[in-house]
Design an enzyme around this catalytic site. Sequence first.
Site, PDB file in Angstrom:
ATOM      1  N   SER A  54       0.815  -1.258   0.097  1.00  0.00           N
ATOM      2  CA  SER A  54       0.164  -0.105   0.102  1.00  0.00           C
ATOM      3  C   SER A  54       0.875   1.194   0.015  1.00  0.00           C
ATOM      4  O   SER A  54       2.248   1.238   0.314  1.00  0.00           O
ATOM      5  CB  SER A  54      -0.823  -0.076   1.301  1.00  0.00           C
ATOM      6  OG  SER A  54      -1.628   1.524   1.609  1.00  0.00           O
ATOM      7  N   TYR A 112      -1.680  -0.353  10.731  1.00  0.00           N
ATOM      8  CA  TYR A 112      -1.794  -0.770   9.353  1.00  0.00           C
ATOM      9  C   TYR A 112      -0.564  -0.473   8.493  1.00  0.00           C
ATOM     10  O   TYR A 112      -0.207  -1.259   7.559  1.00  0.00           O
ATOM     11  CB  TYR A 112      -3.021   0.040   8.580  1.00  0.00           C
ATOM     12  CG  TYR A 112      -3.181  -0.312   7.113  1.00  0.00           C
ATOM     13  CD1 TYR A 112      -3.940  -1.186   6.889  1.00  0.00           C
ATOM     14  CD2 TYR A 112      -2.902   0.828   6.160  1.00  0.00           C
ATOM     15  CE1 TYR A 112      -3.932  -1.492   5.513  1.00  0.00           C
ATOM     16  CE2 TYR A 112      -3.016   0.512   4.922  1.00  0.00           C
ATOM     17  CZ  TYR A 112      -3.623  -0.773   4.403  1.00  0.00           C
ATOM     18  OH  TYR A 112      -3.712  -0.923   3.163  1.00  0.00           O
TER      19      TYR A 112
END
Length: 245
Positions: A143, A156
């Site tokens: 990501s 995250y």
Amino acid sequence: MNTQQTSKVILVTGASSGIGEATATRLVRQGHRVVLGARRTERLQALAERLRDEGGQVAYRALDVTRLNDMQDFVAFAEATFGPVDVVINNAGVMPLSPLNALKVDEWDRMIDVNVRGVLHGIAAVLPSMEARGQGHVINVSSIGGHAVSPSAAVYCATKYAVRAISDGLRQETDSIRVTVVSPGVVESELADTISDTTARDAMKAFRRIALQPDAIARAIAYAVEQPNDVDVSELIVRPTASPY
């Protein structure tokens, strides 16, 4: 159905929606033999039936990437169905964002289990066979959160930094297996639906105002897959043109 290129056996985790579904769809339509894995088997069944109706070669199996035995059984199923695995796409992920002081420890643990252990389990399940054959391709979905940290996303982002570290470590340890890490920017998906913290959920709505369709990431993954064995597309970042993130 395009079958001009050499058909590969490809595993896709998290294939029931979003990037996983789009990637599986694109690869099947390009003539690859694709095995879908996710926990929501009703969605996998619907996707598989749709692609088979188009003439595609596709199979599916329930998969919990947090369990190594499950991942090993998934690989064994793929080998029994289509043959040795050429590519694994470790795409399954979760994103229940929250500030650290919210102390959502269970959600932290879940992100670590799915986003990090899930990737490691995917690698562990295919690596021995790939090494024995002297070829293979591991694609890990990270990501932009693996490149920069933002408030409410510390855990995250940590998991996505870990995916990049694991990927580059594997790349350096082998001279025969290709390793690609793909870092999507903002993409329309169900990931934000898992956010239980109100502050993080509201911030994410603004963050996702400009977003790519999942097929943009599927095209990037397909590009990495189609390269010859002596070409390793090591890392791709794919962002919306109009997004500052």
